[in-house]
Every structure is written in structure tokens, then in C-alpha cells.
Design an enzyme around this catalytic site. Sequence first.
Site, PDB file in Angstrom:
ATOM      1  N   LYS A 105       0.952  -1.176  -0.077  1.00  0.00           N
ATOM      2  CA  LYS A 105      -0.093   0.067  -0.076  1.00  0.00           C
ATOM      3  C   LYS A 105       1.033   1.178  -0.115  1.00  0.00           C
ATOM      4  CE  LYS A 105      -1.907   2.553   3.113  1.00  0.00           C
ATOM      5  NZ  LYS A 105      -1.494   4.009   2.366  1.00  0.00           N
ATOM      6  N   GLU A 154      10.264   0.757  10.475  1.00  0.00           N
ATOM      7  CA  GLU A 154      11.350   1.814  10.257  1.00  0.00           C
ATOM      8  C   GLU A 154      10.546   3.224  10.538  1.00  0.00           C
ATOM      9  OE1 GLU A 154      12.954   4.603   9.041  1.00  0.00           O
ATOM     10  OE2 GLU A 154      13.013   3.817   6.987  1.00  0.00           O
ATOM     11  N   CYS A 169      13.535  10.698   7.172  1.00  0.00           N
ATOM     12  CA  CYS A 169      13.373  10.172   8.277  1.00  0.00           C
ATOM     13  C   CYS A 169      14.768  10.042   9.080  1.00  0.00           C
ATOM     14  CB  CYS A 169      12.947   8.605   8.460  1.00  0.00           C
ATOM     15  SG  CYS A 169      13.601   7.696   7.176  1.00  0.00           S
ATOM     16  N   GLU A 224      10.262  15.086  15.697  1.00  0.00           N
ATOM     17  CA  GLU A 224      10.502  15.215  14.430  1.00  0.00           C
ATOM     18  C   GLU A 224       9.725  16.129  13.778  1.00  0.00           C
ATOM     19  OE1 GLU A 224       9.549  11.391  12.437  1.00  0.00           O
ATOM     20  OE2 GLU A 224      11.403  11.737  11.134  1.00  0.00           O
TER      21      GLU A 224
END
Length: 789
Positions: free
Chosen positions: A193, A267, A301, A398
Site C-alpha cells: 500500500k 522503520e 526520516c 521530528e
Amino acid sequence: MPSIPELFATMEWGPAPEAAGQAEAWLDRHRRKFGHWIGGGWVEPSGEEWFATINPANRQTLARVAQGSAADVDRAVRTAREAQQAWWALGGHGRARHLYAIARQIQRQSRLFAVVESLDNGKPIRESRDIDIPLVARHFYHHAGWAQLMGQELPGYGPVGVVGQIIPWNFPLLMLAWKIAPALAMGNTVVLKPAEFTSLTALLFAELCGEAGLPPGVVNIVTGEGATGAALVDHHDVDKIAFTGSTEVGRIIRAATAGSGKKLSLELGGKSPFIVFDDSDLDSVVEGVVDAIWFNQGQVCCAGSRILAQEGIAESLVARLKVRMETLRVGDSLDKAIDIGAIVAPVQLERIEALVAQGKEEGAECWQPSWSCPTEGVFYPPTLFTEVSPAATIAQVEIFGPVVVLMTFRTPDEAVELANNTRYGLAASIWTENINTALDIAPRVKAGTVWINCTNVFDAASGFGGYRESGFGREGGKEGLWEYLVPLVPTSAPPLPAPVAGEPVLREGVDRTAKLYVGGKQTRPDGGYSRMIHDFAGGAVAEVGEGNRKDIRNAVEAARKAERGWATATAHLRAQVLYFLAENLSIRATELTVRIAGLTGVSDAEARREVEAAVSRTFGYAAWADKWEGAVHQTPFRNVTLAMPEPIGVMGVVCPEAPSLLGLLSTILPPIAIGNTVVAIPSERWPLLATDCYQLFDTSDIPPGVINLVTGSSDGLAAVLAAHDDVDGMWYWGSADGGAEVERRSSGNMKRTWVDQGKSRDWFAVSSEGPEFLRQSTQVKNIWIPYGA
Ligand code: ADP
């Protein structure tokens, strides 16, 4: 007359647009509306819902994409299941040829892929053309090689089966490649997906698979939003979930898959430190920062989003950065003359703006270049925060945008402390001209990838993945293949004798009781209770302490205290200690044999066999201690990429019920051999074999706190250990329910878990020692060290 340098500095940049005609034609061919790709062809979605995918550089709709329902996911999973056996049966060479064909096809159509990617995501065409797409092709080439070599390099292992893969929007096609290439190489079939903002290159890829002759059903693409991903995670016939995305969603997926038996790799997010020592080459550092945080608009990331600058150069670095930031250009993703493209979507821009506002409110100094961004698209300028406190929101959260914070440090120790002051552990970048400094700091930073004097370099031959709340599992390199493999022949043991029925009777007073073993001392259980241990015939044999929550906390504290010293002890020393333990164990062989026979009712010969196996296993891990080696990966740059297996930290181990001595040593010694410290819950039924070992541990020079044993209710204590935020990893052998609880509770700090779903393992088998256990005791850190000019 202006001089030539002046002319260069003052001339206007003309636009240098990449042609979008081919991409537009492809979209038109599909009437700008896409269904799912299932079983080698386009499939109408079961529902009527569609959503728009936009070009964030001009906010125009590119196409409409289907909102996948649970029924669509089910159809895709069933198709993948039907295709899986034949795909595996094709053999390594057969699969290699398919992966190679895909790689070739991507190279042929690389420009089309790059343009579609930049249109849909907003990233600069220079990046999609020169970085993303070449890396995608490289990933398929590299993994074609692993498919070819699987029989030789990974004997005894086979595919997991059907893999559900969920990816984010920041590197749409590259994340797809990281997921699909290794899965297919190892004989799995997939349902993937894509992220809702960026489905297009996945759909173009699906079509390419058809053109390249990939058997139908091997790759299936179902588009949709989070709910579609959740349906894939929840599907009963998916054997593994591989996810890249936010830590929040990763945590939901960890909890949702708990107890399902699905393999899982995650991850997740990051807040990676970018450490600049005062002897570094500052011009390179400035370009490094550009790559670290303005590559892909900072939507990376592993972005180096926290600059830690040594005090002596901080001021000069800030000044140089500001000069460089003035020259960066933000604009349309298809313009070859821009450095920074569009933010993926308005919602992401709002998030960035909100965090920047919060940073200012919390007192940090915000600096942005004097020029302004184009107004028609979704843009944000490069942003630098100074005067940032380490606890500030913008230093911890983040941001996933072109915003970097800068803090200062004085000493290397302080740099390490600041670097590790985060719940994440994805990557780090270290800048210094001194190799001693670099190689001293690299192992001390908790991160899955460490780049020395470089940043954001990736390659298919190197593993990538996180420590701590950045997730677990690796993608790329040999270490990444394990995520898509299971042992072909599971080991199984003869059934255990039936346990004595009834709840354990707890008593007060622990005077004649075997105590707990915490920090190298025998300690009374905090609650003051003990439980009676019975033999196979129901006779009362002895009492052991009933550990509780407080005892677990004490044990974890002791294990944490011992961790640094043990992890940095030489492997030779750890081996010596384990050899000594094996020797002492064999001296006590007769006594232990009598104990096993008396408790469990096995024959003396059987009991003797267990003790001998336990001695051999201890020798085994003494031998392994200095032989669990890493690798130097063959990445295509002038550098060495060291793949170093590092201990996980403090590990909780719930030992198998039986064989209790061999089971105990088989599960606590591998983590210890590699430098972890352990809090173990010995066999609930026959813990006396563990309590008999306390003295052995003392006399074998095992440092206090390296092994801690808490007796009592296995599942009760396991739940406490799994929820403890200072436990880094957890192994569990026991019931299906207990295992599910461990997985569920582990999501708090994203500890790595290894749960045997109540399946009985043959602990005497050779396969119950060595690589599988050592792999689960370590996490691979990749350290990139460039050399030469
Ligand atoms: P990001 O912050 O990178 O957008 P997300 O974690 O929100 O990260 O999204 C990453 C991927 O996870 C996307 O494909 C998204 O659709 C999917 N996703 C979001 N929520 C869920 C969920 N509850 N279960 C499974 N997948 C989800």
C-alpha cells in the site's frame, strides 16, 4: 563593467524545466483515474470512493486514486497467496532473472519515473533523477543477486509467505524498492500500500511489472489511506508486515499484530544528530548540512535535524550556514535549477508551521533567508534555529520539514550525551578530520547508521534501520534479508510431562527459601512471599522467592548499571568468563543431574544428557563470544561501510519451562556472550535449576548485574518486563497468550521482541545454538567511512 564573479552572483536564474509531456500522456492514458493492481492487471475497486493526488508545487490534481477497502485488501492477499508457492518454486535463478528484468526496465524508463515522482511528491527533479530512481534500479539489481545466491548463502531458510508492506510518501518509489526487492528475492509475494499522497509511481511500477513479465499475483498494489493500511495489517492471511512511517502508526501496528504470529519490521521516525567537532572542514560541513536537512525538503526520516556544534566553531558555522541558505532556491519540482522543492501536502506544511511557531514561543532564535517562497504551491523556506534548549519541543520532535536546530557542546562526552538525548535512534552524522575522534564516537551514538564526514548516503548493499523508537529490522544488505526469511525446518521437541494441576500456593516468610539473584547478590523478594516447587509426582521440594514488579525494577536497574562495562569489555574477556562458567558447571554435573532427575522424573541418563548439553552449550557461547562478526559492505563509493553487530542493551528473557537448565543457559548466554545484560525469569515450574546456579555465576567471575534472575510467575513478570521502558529487548518462550501480551506491551518503547508462539523447540538440537540466537541478541550498525580525496 561588472566582473565575471559579480555577474555570476547577480544574474537571475532562468527556469530550466524538465518536460512533463510523457508523464502527462501516461496519466491521460489512464484517464487520470486508477484502480488497484491485483493479479497482474488493473482491478476496479469494490467501493465507490476515490481521492485526488495533487502536485504540491501548483496544487493541481494529477489523478484520482481508489480508496482500498477491506474487500480489496482481501482480494489482493488471496491473489498473493495463490501466487506464492509457484514463485518460490521458480528457484533463486528464476527469481533473479525477474528482478534483473525489473531493474533493466526501470533504467529504461527512468526519466518517466523521475518526472512522475517529482510531480506527485514535489521533490526536485534533480533528486528524483539522480538519487531516487538510480537507487531503485540498484536495489533490484542487488537483490537479483541475492535471489541467485540464496541457496548458497542462506541454506535452511525459506520465504515467510505473503508480505503486507506499507510505505510513506517521502521516497515513494525508493521505499517501494526497499520493500519489494528483498521480499521477492527471498520467494515471498507482496501486497503493497503506497502512501495516500504519492501513489503514482507505485502504480507505474505495477504496470512495469506486467510489461517485464513478472508472474501475476507476485506484486499487488492496493491504494488508499490509513484505513486501507490497517486492513492489510489486520488481514489474517498475511504472514509479515513491513512498515515505514511514523512512530505513532508503528506503535499501533505493533499492538495490532501482537499475538498474531506475523513477523514485523518497522522503520520509524528520527531526530538524527549531526555532530560537528571543531577540527572539521567547515566548508564540507556546510554542504553536509544542505544534504542533511534540505535534501527532499527535510522530509527524510534520517535527516540530520539536530546540529550539535562544538563551541569553538559554532559561531563561524552559523555565519557560513546563513550565507549558504541565502543562495538556496525553492521552487517548482520540475525546475532543474532549484535546490528545494514543494512540501508534500498542505497538512504537512501546517505541521511544520505549527512546530516552528512553537519553537519561537519556547524562546529559540529563528532565522530564514531574506527571499520569499513562490506562493502558488506548498512551499517552506530553509530554516535554522539557534539558542535551542535540548528539552525544547523542536529539539525533540521530528519536524519532517526543512527546519534544523543547532545546539552546542564542549567535550566529546557531552556530544554523545546530547546526541543520545532522544527517544529515536535512526542515524547520526559525525564531522571531524580526526579519525580517532570519529571512531571513538561512532560506537557510542545509539543509531542504526552512522555517517562519518558524509550524510544521507544509501545503498542496497548496506543495511538501514533503527535503534530504540526508530524501529527494528534492517532494509538492505544481507542483514535486511532476514526480515523476509524463516527457517525451513522448524525444530520441535517431545511433549512435556503434564504439570501439577492447581494454582501455586504462596506463603509468607522466605527464610529457607531460594532467593532472587539481583546485581550479583541473593536478595529477598520485595513482597516477602515465596512459592512451593513440586516435583513431577507432586511432592513439595523447596520454596523459591515470588518476585514482583519492584524486584523486576531492581533487576533492570542492576542490569543497566552493568551494561556499559560489559558491552565494552573485550569479547575475549567475555569468552573467558563463559569458559570458566562451563568448567564450573561440569564440576557440578552430578549434583545437577540428581536435581533434574528428582524434579522432573526423567531417567538419570536423560538428566545427565541435559547437563552435558548444558555444559556444551556454555562452551558453545564462550566460543561464539569473539566470532559473531560483522561485515564490510561493498557500497559503490570510495569508503568502507562497516556493518557492526552491537549488543541491544538490557534484555528481558522469559526462559522455557523445560528443559529448565538447558533452556535457561540456551537463552541467557547468547545475549551475554555478545555484551548484553539480562534480567531472566527462569522456568516457573522448575526454577530450582536456576537458583542452583547462583553460586556458579559468582564463582565464574560474571560481573554483578550481568545476569539477574527473578523467580515467580512467568507471565506476570513477563508483562512487567515487557512494559518496562528501560528494557531494550525481550525474548519469550511460553504460552501464546503470554507471548501476545509481551508483544503488545513492548510497543511503549518499541523494544525488540522475539516471541516463540508457544511452539516447542528442541533445545538439544544444534539449531538451538548459535546464529539465530546471536542475530536476535544484536542490532547491526552501519558506519560509513569515506576515504581519499
Ligand atoms: P507519515 O508521517 O510519514 O505520513 P504515517 O505513519 O502517517 O507517516 O504514514 C505512513 C503509511 O502508513 C502511509 O501509507 C499511511 O497511509 C499508513 N497508515 C496510516 N495509518 C495507518 C494504520 N493505522 N495502519 C496501517 N497503516 C497506516
